[in-house]
Design a protein around this motif. Structure first.
Motif: not given
Length: 445
Positions: A126-144
């Motif tokens: 859902y986050l990625l879908a809403e970001m796409a609607r707003r022409d935003m880019k995501a950096v996704l981290y996979l651990n901590n």
């Protein structure tokens, strides 16, 4: 019937012209893919330089989970406010692990090795879908590396059967860091981690129907949040395994998602045993597309944690030198670099959203000015993500600490809610961020 020479030649020329037009069209379509790419020491998006002013929004997937778990109305409002301020690049947690840590986030995306919470993964959809609607880019981290989302020490606990090494209980942060760094050399832990990578990177968005690897909304996959080779108090026995882990894991992700970028999530020299040369060594691999570094002057004792105004100017001088050092190193390596975390406490070490932010505003303005200067000079700095967007999040707990079920702020569960958060009511800081975003966007190609 025999064709004349001029007719045949004309047909050949027409065919060649059509082929050239088709090739040009294909090249143009590829150039307009929407994916951020690396060319030398800069990012490129659809044939133009890509620079950004972004935010950390670690809990975005949590807000995106189905209502009753998440808060989609809040998520949409937060994204609208960020976009209106010019913030269009968000750094987000994409995997968390259920843990026995006192300050661990709950629920977690991974309940145990190989088992994942579909509701929270739908939150990422859902986050990625809403970001796409707003022409935003995501950096996704996979651990901590740290305990607040489970992370590497939780993998170590699963693999060894030992209880988690909890610094919030023991107070032993050096021991915690050495324990967390055991993760890199435990084969079983690495197998589980790779399964988590394949689960997220290989996912198809249930809302848009687009495979994550084909979604230009995802700019980059990060190996982890602030991966370190251990504590700087005990030499560097874990460094060889750490360096190999970076190379191998980044190579795995590049193979899975060739259209997207890979970065480590490193803090820079301070997260590399305080040694810029070790930072360089760990990032020489061609599997890492760009560099990252973080800036935490109060956590690193460059600024007074309880009164950031007290030593602000000297702390700023050290901070700006740290920025310049990392941009210069990136230029020598021929890779872009991003300041992907930075922050400062509220005035007087307060946590309340009503408390002052004069020192923080001075800090943000100075950091942004230096980044913009280096961008204007054509240097390797490509963007920044402040830590962190707290938006509407608030706590009513008298100790300011997060508890399961509380609204999320920009401060993760191991920190007081309000420590570094930029709330929606912090108008002066938000205007500084927005002004910087406008200046970055106005830079000449």
């Amino acid at each position: 019937m025999r064709m004349s020479g001029w007719f045949v030649a004309g047909r050949v020329r027409l065919a060649v012209s059509c082929l050239l037009l088709l090739a040009a069209f294909a090249a143009s379509a590829a150039e307009q893919s929407g994916f951020v790419k690396v060319e030398g020491a800069r990012f490129v998006l659809d044939g133009k330089p890509y620079r950004f002013a972004g935010a950390n929004f670690w809990y975005g997937a949590y807000l995106g989970a189905p209502d009753g778990i998440g808060d989609r109305e809040r998520l949409r409002a937060e994204l609208d406010q960020l976009k209106a301020a010019g913030i269009d690049n968000l750094r987000v947690l994409a995997m968390s692990e259920a843990s026995g840590f006192k300050r661990g986030v709950s629920p977690a995306i991974m309940s145990e090795p190989g088992k994942y919470d579909e509701d929270l993964l739908q939150g990422l959809d859902y986050l990625l879908a809403e970001m796409a609607r707003r022409d935003m880019k995501a950096v996704l981290y996979l651990n901590n590396f740290w305990q607040w989302s489970g992370g590497m020490s939780q993998y170590v606990s699963w693999a060894t059967g030992e209880p988690v090494f909890d610094p919030d209980t023991t107070g032993d942060w050096n021991g915690f860091m050495q324990n967390s760094a055991r993760f890199y050399a435990i084969a079983e832990a690495q197998a589980w981690y790779r399964d988590a990578i394949r689960t997220v990177v290989g996912r198809t968005n249930g809302i848009t129907g687009v495979a994550y690897v084909d979604d230009p909304t995802v700019m980059s996959w990060q190996l982890a949040n602030e991966p370190r080779p251990g504590s700087d108090k005990d030499g560097h026995p874990n460094f060889p395994a750490y360096r190999e882990w970076i190379h191998d894991t980044a190579g795995l992700i590049r193979g899975l998602a060739p259209k997207q970028l890979v970065s480590t999530g490193s803090e820079g020299a301070m997260g590399s045993l305080r040694d810029i040369d070790l930072f360089v060594q760990a990032h020489r691999t061609p599997n890492v597309d760009y560099l990252t570094f973080h800036l935490w002057p109060s956590n690193w004792s460059w600024v007074d944690h309880d009164d950031p105004a007290a030593r602000l100017e000297s702390g700023l001088a050290t901070s700006l030198a740290y920025i310049d050092e990392h941009i210069d190193v990136a230029g020598k390596m021929g890779k872009p670099i991003v300041l992907s975390e930075f922050g400062l406490n509220r005035d007087g070490g307060a946590f309340s959203p009503e408390s002052g932010v004069q020192a923080r505003d001075r800090f943000y303005a100075a950091i942004f000015d230096r980044l913009l200067q280096r961008m204007q000079a054509g240097d390797a700095i490509a963007g920044s993500n402040f830590w962190a967007w707290g938006g509407r999040g608030r706590t009513t707990n008298p100790d300011w600490m997060w508890k399961a079920g509380d609204p999320f702020t920009g401060d993760p569960p191991q920190e007081a809610q309000g420590l570094f958060s930029l709330f929606d009511s912090d108008a002066s800081t938000l205007e500084i961020v927005s002004s910087h975003a406008r200046a970055v966007r106005a830079l000449a190609p």
